[in-house]
Scaffold this motif. Structure first.
Motif, PDB file in Angstrom:
ATOM      1  N   ALA A   1      -0.090   3.321   5.322  1.00 13.37           N
ATOM      2  CA  ALA A   1       0.708   2.971   4.136  1.00 13.37           C
ATOM      3  C   ALA A   1       1.917   2.119   4.496  1.00 13.37           C
ATOM      4  CB  ALA A   1       1.167   4.245   3.436  1.00 13.37           C
TER       5      ALA A   1
ATOM      6  N   CYS B   1       0.353   4.762  -6.483  1.00 10.77           N
ATOM      7  CA  CYS B   1      -0.068   5.169  -5.131  1.00 10.77           C
ATOM      8  C   CYS B   1      -1.590   5.094  -5.009  1.00 10.77           C
ATOM      9  CB  CYS B   1       0.369   6.616  -4.856  1.00 10.77           C
ATOM     10  SG  CYS B   1       2.147   6.802  -4.708  1.00 10.77           S
ATOM     11  N   GLN B   2      -2.052   4.607  -3.876  1.00 13.32           N
ATOM     12  CA  GLN B   2      -3.500   4.602  -3.634  1.00 13.32           C
ATOM     13  C   GLN B   2      -3.970   5.960  -3.139  1.00 13.32           C
ATOM     14  OE1 GLN B   2      -1.588   1.961  -2.820  1.00 13.32           O
ATOM     15  NE2 GLN B   2      -2.784   0.070  -2.634  1.00 13.32           N
TER      16      GLN B   2
ATOM     17  N   ASN C   1       0.834  -1.192   0.000  1.00 13.38           N
ATOM     18  CA  ASN C   1       0.000   0.000   0.000  1.00 13.38           C
ATOM     19  C   ASN C   1       0.885   1.265   0.000  1.00 13.38           C
ATOM     20  OD1 ASN C   1      -1.678   2.076   0.726  1.00 13.38           O
ATOM     21  ND2 ASN C   1      -2.728   0.961   2.375  1.00 13.38           N
TER      22      ASN C   1
ATOM     23  N   THR D   1       1.514   5.487  -0.384  1.00  5.92           N
ATOM     24  CA  THR D   1       0.974   6.849  -0.319  1.00  5.92           C
ATOM     25  C   THR D   1       2.033   7.807  -0.840  1.00  5.92           C
ATOM     26  OG1 THR D   1      -0.573   6.470   1.482  1.00  5.92           O
ATOM     27  CG2 THR D   1       0.291   8.692   1.279  1.00  5.92           C
TER      28      THR D   1
ATOM     29  N   THR E   1      -3.128   6.689   6.775  1.00  8.17           N
ATOM     30  CA  THR E   1      -3.329   5.814   5.616  1.00  8.17           C
ATOM     31  C   THR E   1      -2.923   4.368   5.898  1.00  8.17           C
ATOM     32  OG1 THR E   1      -1.102   6.244   4.769  1.00  8.17           O
ATOM     33  CG2 THR E   1      -2.860   7.690   3.978  1.00  8.17           C
TER      34      THR E   1
END
Lengths: 398, 398
Positions: free
Chosen positions: B30, B95-96, B2, B4, B28
């Motif tokens: 992340a 990136c999410q 994941n 960010t 997040t």
């Protein structure tokens, strides 16, 4: 008034120059000596040690009556263009004679050499062209052709491998080609060869030797025996001297900010040398290393340095196309006699007199002004527009 | 994994940045934080204090896992172009989320503001155009239009006169306009205003305030309370910091070596400002005086400085025409986690990864490389081609 002209750089003014001026006056009986002098960049493609007004002052103090600037486009040109700019200006100023120093010392040799080379011009040009193609430099090729020719006709002519003879030859060539009224005169140089190192037992040394001493030793005492006391006194005020070594940071920045394709637009950059120059600037932290990287049999030191001047000043091939002959007589300095000469004779001058650059809009003059600005910035002075701010120097007690 | 993303300059990395990174991770969850960071020239049109590898190192030491260079053409662009370059790269990297600091602190306000302005786009653009014609700057005009609009619709939206809100607005605008999958997130800035001077009782200050202190006091103790210990330790090795003040000699030389007509070819030079810039360079010996001469209601400080970057780097309008979106993912540095992220996900990246610039020929990348060379030269370092010589920094214990 009877005027004699000289074409000079005075970088710096030294005893050899003084000797030349004095003997010229003696031989011509001139009322006035006019020097056409390079500005801030010189024929060997170098920045001048000190600015043009200081060099003009040294000349006036030593017996020159009028100093005229040789525009940048001629001052940094090949010998032929340099000579043409200089003699054209002297002719425009109404000089009866022009006097140059040479190794040969007799004007007849120059005239015969010119006649011979001119009579066989096509053959010579073809021969030079062939040699250049095989990687020989122009001055070397000219000398080779000339040697063959003089042997063939069994004539005893001047030695065209001597640097002052070469320059003198070009003066004579330009005067004769353009049928100028002005007569050439030569004075034999004494003692110092053009590139010789200085000798401690002499009072005369070459300008090259003097510059080398000054830049290495960084003190005036190293050269005081070779320059007149007035020049010494003038140079005492300087805390530094300009050279490619000191200008290298700006030169390098300018080269690396450009692409090779952009460099190609500047005068004399041909045959892909822009790639070599760009690469050398990437790799070399000092000017000597930079030059070493570029120099080869094909590219003489002088030829490369001239390219560097044009890059530094941003002088393009497009600009040069319009600069075929001098357009103005820019006064850098004068004595009372020089001033008198101008007021009596200016109506006969073939070009306009420029005392204040602001009053004369001209693209050739703009290059001179830009050259001054960039020279000043790189020399660490924050003076911009000095050409606008500096009236001609007047030495009125002379 | 994941990921960010953040879009940053880290000039220099300070406690506010650390706070943002930590809170971003917390919010997040992340696995990896990716920073797209400007190179040697920044969005306000200034050279960075220290070089991009040093700034990348400070980021990695403080918790960023991967530092990617935002190409020069976006890093020095208007807010919209800057934002587009940054978010495009983060999107390409998979990136999410992207996280930015703002005065507003809630992402809903940004989305509503975008929707409102977008829905009335024609009206807003016309209104902005009218204002610009009357001499108002773009950011000011946008804010004015926006105020009228939000009053008309009686909505409670973000304050678009705040600098971080403006930048955040552009991030959101670009994400939404291009329908990127990545979600925007904002974190409220604490304490320091963007341009505020530093306060001795705080541990957080704006980068502007920190730079001002550092450049004025010229010692690290002036800013140590505002930066993490790792950044302090990194900056100790520097004996100088770069700024327009220190780059002014090269900038001035470059301007005066050009004619106003030549200056006009560089990005953002319009409306005859080239004459103003040229004249100011002639007259002013220091950078502050130079800026004072040019600045006016029409030309903001930032807008002028961006032009100066483009002159300095030689970045032309012709070049920009071809630079519509990022073309490569240039890695400046990474931790073990960053490296792992790349090896797992690179097959999904929408742009090629560049670890060694020599292996990727591209005109956009060439501008970055030239910017580095000129930055290094003007900073007094004799290192040319540092982009070729420097592999990505690896902080492998993290």
């Amino acid at each position: 008034m009877n005027a004699t002209g000289v074409i000079v750089e005075y970088n710096p003014f030294h005893n050899g120059h003084l000797y030349h001026i004095n003997l010229t006056k003696q031989k011509t009986g001139a009322d006035v000596v006019i020097a056409v002098m390079s500005g801030h960049f010189l024929q060997r493609g170098e920045p001048a040690l000190v600015d043009k007004w200081q060099r003009a002052t040294m000349a006036l103090q030593a017996g020159v009556d009028l100093v005229i600037e040789l525009p940048y486009c001629f001052a940094t040109g090949h010998a032929k263009d340099f000579a043409f700019g200089g003699v054209s200006l002297l002719e425009s100023l109404g000089c009866q004679t022009m006097s140059f120093g040479s190794e040969a010392g007799s004007i007849e040799g120059f005239k015969s050499s010119y006649s011979l080379l001119n009579a066989h011009n096509d053959e010579v040009q073809l021969n030079i062209h062939e040699q250049i193609k095989s990687g020989i430099s122009y001055p070397q090729a000219l000398n080779n052709s000339y040697k063959v020719l003089s042997a063939k006709y069994n004539l005893d002519l001047i030695d065209l491998s001597q640097p002052n003879n070469i320059l003198g030859y070009h003066y004579v060539e330009q005067i004769m080609t353009h049928h100028f009224a002005m007569q050439p005169l030569t004075i034999q140089r004494i003692t110092a060869g053009y590139h010789d190192d200085v000798s401690k037992n002499e009072s005369i040394a070459s300008a090259t030797g003097i510059r080398k001493e000054l830049l290495q030793q960084k003190q005036l005492s190293a050269i005081e025996q070779f320059i007149p006391p007035t020049s010494l006194e003038s140079l005492i005020t300087n805390d530094s001297y300009s050279s490619w070594e000191t200008f290298y940071p700006q030169l390098r920045f300018t080269i690396l900010r450009s692409s090779p394709a952009e460099l190609r637009q500047y005068v004399d950059l041909t045959e892909g040398i822009e790639f070599l120059i760009y690469k050398a600037a990437q790799q070399c932290n000092t000017f000597p290393l930079f030059m070493q990287k570029i120099k080869s049999k094909r590219y003489t030191w002088t030829r490369i340095q001239r390219m560097l001047c044009h890059i530094f000043v941003g002088y393009t091939k497009e600009q040069r196309e319009n600069f075929t002959s001098p357009r103005y007589i820019r006064i850098l300095g004068m004595t009372s006699i020089g001033q008198q000469y101008i007021s009596i004779h200016k109506k006969d001058f073939k070009l306009p007199i420029v005392s204040r650059v602001a009053s004369f809009k001209d693209s050739m003059l703009e290059v001179d002004i830009r050259a001054t600005d960039l020279y000043m910035l790189a020399s660490g002075h924050h003076i911009i527009g000095k050409d606008y701010k500096t009236p001609p120097i007047r030495l009125l007690n002379k």
